[in-house]
Design a protein around this motif. Sequence first.
Motif, PDB file in Angstrom:
ATOM      1  N   GLN A 144       0.821  -1.209   0.000  1.00 32.86           N
ATOM      2  CA  GLN A 144       0.000   0.000   0.000  1.00 32.86           C
ATOM      3  C   GLN A 144       0.857   1.263   0.000  1.00 32.86           C
ATOM      4  O   GLN A 144       0.546   2.242  -0.696  1.00 32.86           O
ATOM      5  CB  GLN A 144      -0.933  -0.018   1.212  1.00 32.86           C
ATOM      6  CG  GLN A 144      -2.022  -1.091   1.122  1.00 32.86           C
ATOM      7  CD  GLN A 144      -3.036  -0.982   2.243  1.00 32.86           C
ATOM      8  OE1 GLN A 144      -3.513   0.105   2.545  1.00 32.86           O
ATOM      9  NE2 GLN A 144      -3.370  -2.104   2.857  1.00 32.86           N
ATOM     10  N   VAL A 145       1.940   1.261   0.776  1.00 30.72           N
ATOM     11  CA  VAL A 145       2.828   2.425   0.794  1.00 30.72           C
ATOM     12  C   VAL A 145       3.485   2.615  -0.571  1.00 30.72           C
ATOM     13  O   VAL A 145       3.601   3.740  -1.080  1.00 30.72           O
ATOM     14  CB  VAL A 145       3.895   2.266   1.891  1.00 30.72           C
ATOM     15  CG1 VAL A 145       4.984   3.328   1.752  1.00 30.72           C
ATOM     16  CG2 VAL A 145       3.246   2.366   3.270  1.00 30.72           C
ATOM     17  N   PHE A 146       3.925   1.523  -1.164  1.00 28.64           N
ATOM     18  CA  PHE A 146       4.524   1.550  -2.503  1.00 28.64           C
ATOM     19  C   PHE A 146       3.571   2.192  -3.513  1.00 28.64           C
ATOM     20  O   PHE A 146       3.959   3.074  -4.292  1.00 28.64           O
ATOM     21  CB  PHE A 146       4.861   0.107  -2.893  1.00 28.64           C
ATOM     22  CG  PHE A 146       5.267  -0.095  -4.323  1.00 28.64           C
ATOM     23  CD1 PHE A 146       6.422   0.481  -4.838  1.00 28.64           C
ATOM     24  CD2 PHE A 146       4.510  -0.894  -5.166  1.00 28.64           C
ATOM     25  CE1 PHE A 146       6.814   0.275  -6.160  1.00 28.64           C
ATOM     26  CE2 PHE A 146       4.878  -1.111  -6.476  1.00 28.64           C
ATOM     27  CZ  PHE A 146       6.032  -0.524  -6.981  1.00 28.64           C
ATOM     28  N   LEU A 147       2.300   1.795  -3.480  1.00 32.24           N
ATOM     29  CA  LEU A 147       1.307   2.350  -4.396  1.00 32.24           C
ATOM     30  C   LEU A 147       0.895   3.764  -3.985  1.00 32.24           C
ATOM     31  O   LEU A 147       0.577   4.599  -4.838  1.00 32.24           O
ATOM     32  CB  LEU A 147       0.078   1.441  -4.449  1.00 32.24           C
ATOM     33  CG  LEU A 147       0.324   0.023  -4.982  1.00 32.24           C
ATOM     34  CD1 LEU A 147      -0.936  -0.819  -4.847  1.00 32.24           C
ATOM     35  CD2 LEU A 147       0.798   0.050  -6.427  1.00 32.24           C
ATOM     36  N   PHE A 148       0.899   4.035  -2.684  1.00 32.88           N
ATOM     37  CA  PHE A 148       0.499   5.355  -2.189  1.00 32.88           C
ATOM     38  C   PHE A 148       1.423   6.448  -2.716  1.00 32.88           C
ATOM     39  O   PHE A 148       0.974   7.542  -3.079  1.00 32.88           O
ATOM     40  CB  PHE A 148       0.496   5.344  -0.661  1.00 32.88           C
ATOM     41  CG  PHE A 148       0.218   6.675  -0.030  1.00 32.88           C
ATOM     42  CD1 PHE A 148      -1.074   7.177   0.019  1.00 32.88           C
ATOM     43  CD2 PHE A 148       1.243   7.423   0.526  1.00 32.88           C
ATOM     44  CE1 PHE A 148      -1.342   8.404   0.607  1.00 32.88           C
ATOM     45  CE2 PHE A 148       0.990   8.649   1.120  1.00 32.88           C
ATOM     46  CZ  PHE A 148      -0.304   9.143   1.162  1.00 32.88           C
ATOM     47  N   LYS A 149       2.715   6.178  -2.754  1.00 32.20           N
ATOM     48  CA  LYS A 149       3.648   7.183  -3.259  1.00 32.20           C
ATOM     49  C   LYS A 149       3.329   7.538  -4.709  1.00 32.20           C
ATOM     50  O   LYS A 149       3.323   8.726  -5.078  1.00 32.20           O
ATOM     51  CB  LYS A 149       5.089   6.670  -3.141  1.00 32.20           C
ATOM     52  CG  LYS A 149       5.623   6.637  -1.720  1.00 32.20           C
ATOM     53  CD  LYS A 149       7.097   6.252  -1.720  1.00 32.20           C
ATOM     54  CE  LYS A 149       7.718   6.348  -0.353  1.00 32.20           C
ATOM     55  NZ  LYS A 149       9.168   6.069  -0.365  1.00 32.20           N
ATOM     56  N   ARG A 150       3.079   6.536  -5.529  1.00 32.69           N
ATOM     57  CA  ARG A 150       2.680   6.807  -6.922  1.00 32.69           C
ATOM     58  C   ARG A 150       1.393   7.628  -6.954  1.00 32.69           C
ATOM     59  O   ARG A 150       1.251   8.568  -7.733  1.00 32.69           O
ATOM     60  CB  ARG A 150       2.439   5.495  -7.679  1.00 32.69           C
ATOM     61  CG  ARG A 150       3.629   4.616  -7.912  1.00 32.69           C
ATOM     62  CD  ARG A 150       3.243   3.443  -8.802  1.00 32.69           C
ATOM     63  NE  ARG A 150       3.070   3.843 -10.184  1.00 32.69           N
ATOM     64  CZ  ARG A 150       2.305   3.207 -11.061  1.00 32.69           C
ATOM     65  NH1 ARG A 150       1.595   2.152 -10.693  1.00 32.69           N
ATOM     66  NH2 ARG A 150       2.214   3.626 -12.306  1.00 32.69           N
ATOM     67  N   THR A 151       0.458   7.258  -6.097  1.00 29.21           N
ATOM     68  CA  THR A 151      -0.859   7.893  -6.077  1.00 29.21           C
ATOM     69  C   THR A 151      -0.757   9.379  -5.754  1.00 29.21           C
ATOM     70  O   THR A 151      -1.360  10.225  -6.433  1.00 29.21           O
ATOM     71  CB  THR A 151      -1.759   7.189  -5.048  1.00 29.21           C
ATOM     72  OG1 THR A 151      -1.930   5.818  -5.420  1.00 29.21           O
ATOM     73  CG2 THR A 151      -3.108   7.867  -4.937  1.00 29.21           C
ATOM     74  N   VAL A 152      -0.012   9.718  -4.715  1.00 31.61           N
ATOM     75  CA  VAL A 152       0.096  11.119  -4.302  1.00 31.61           C
ATOM     76  C   VAL A 152       0.798  11.940  -5.377  1.00 31.61           C
ATOM     77  O   VAL A 152       0.382  13.071  -5.687  1.00 31.61           O
ATOM     78  CB  VAL A 152       0.830  11.215  -2.954  1.00 31.61           C
ATOM     79  CG1 VAL A 152       1.089  12.670  -2.586  1.00 31.61           C
ATOM     80  CG2 VAL A 152       0.011  10.547  -1.862  1.00 31.61           C
ATOM     81  N   ARG A 153       1.847  11.401  -5.962  1.00 30.81           N
ATOM     82  CA  ARG A 153       2.548  12.141  -7.022  1.00 30.81           C
ATOM     83  C   ARG A 153       1.630  12.382  -8.212  1.00 30.81           C
ATOM     84  O   ARG A 153       1.599  13.484  -8.780  1.00 30.81           O
ATOM     85  CB  ARG A 153       3.807  11.381  -7.446  1.00 30.81           C
ATOM     86  CG  ARG A 153       4.981  11.560  -6.500  1.00 30.81           C
ATOM     87  CD  ARG A 153       6.270  11.023  -7.100  1.00 30.81           C
ATOM     88  NE  ARG A 153       6.272   9.581  -7.146  1.00 30.81           N
ATOM     89  CZ  ARG A 153       6.911   8.803  -6.268  1.00 30.81           C
ATOM     90  NH1 ARG A 153       7.582   9.357  -5.264  1.00 30.81           N
ATOM     91  NH2 ARG A 153       6.890   7.504  -6.388  1.00 30.81           N
TER      92      ARG A 153
END
Length: 444
Positions: A219-228
């Motif tokens: 989730q953290v891995f995907l969250f970084k992409r999401t926020v950017r």
Amino acid sequence: MENQIFEWLREHRITEMECIVPDFTGVARGKIVPKDKFAVEPEMRLPEAVLIQTVTGDYPDDSMMDLTDPDMVLRPDENTLRHVPWAVDPTAQLIYDAYRSDGTPVDVAPRNVLKHVLDLFDELGLEPVVAPEMEFYLLSPNPDPDIPLAPPIGRTGRAEFGRRSYAIDAVNEFDPLFEDIYDYCHAQELEVDTLIHEVGTAQMEINFLHGNPLELADQVFLFKRTVREAAFRHNMYATFMAKPMENEPGSAMHIHQSLKDKKTGQNVFSNEDGTPSELFFHFIGGLQKYVPQVMPLFAPYVNSFRRLSRYTAAPTNVEWGYDNRTVGLRVPHSSPKARRVENRVPGVDANPYIAMAATLACGYLGIVNKIQPMEPRQTDAYELPYQFPHSSEESLVALRNCHEIAEVLGHRFVKMYLAMKEKEYAEYFRVISPWERKFLLLHV
């Protein structure tokens, strides 16, 4: 497994697949393929070298790699199937696991490193539980890296200035962006919890609900992409650099950790009478002993060490204490059922799989070796001497000399990670900084 994936793709009218694998830096590598091609061949192949690229896209000189450069066999984990909510066409994403041609896991793949650590806890009858807290900055677009970063324009038409820690109106300044972030997270089943404004100018923090470390790392891995991605759509940048601005505090990935008994589901950090258990103290003892040795995994870049200073509200030691935010290892006030340790050392720039594997490895060694912690710190720990390596170079030496950590994380992984970081540091060291040109060019 494949039938369930294909049924989901048909149901959601998916036309493209993002097939991704996390590398050492936490970058999403892989391929984008049409859904019909994915349906024929869901597995994919990539060379192992893909995993160990430096952040600049180069490769280490000595990495223990097979000189024949064979392909890894990458297989999708169906539990990671999610929408890509910002894509124009209906698109899905899948995180892949890496295997060799004989079916054995690729031991250096970050996801497999974390799985291996979780297996070690499983052998003890224990199941780790984590909850990460992610700090990041919102910025005005910065296409020229030679120009210092600046906060973005909010709904008032002004850039934020000063410190607005925990200010609700400061978060509301970027309401449209956060509405998209929450919508994107909901579409991907990322279990984000609270949102706060942190100490820095336009610095935010989003917390995750506690759960399984592998699922939270995904989730953290995907969250970084999401926020950017969400920030791009609002003419902003979002950065997970540890220390992006010289006069602002750094950004951390605090990791709350506990352990539960696999049979009973009870938190083993607490005894039946509610007091802290010996296992709880041993876990802290392991963190205190080994966190300084694994700093390249928590502070992976030269920039990371700019954050770890008493002047930036970041930990400078491995002291521990109850509800004490000046220590590296904080035990929040909680019920016995929720007793946990918060590791405040990792930067938000760390690879979440590697950082979670590292912090759990430290606690694991504390448990199996019955390491006793120091007494809890009840006063300001910023007054104490600095207890970490002072630079990337020093931290790499410390990790290289820590054979116990290599036993837990894997000798080959540690050696390849070190080789990659040494290459990265050499690339950094060749760059002449603006400070050097400003003060040395005509003055020495």
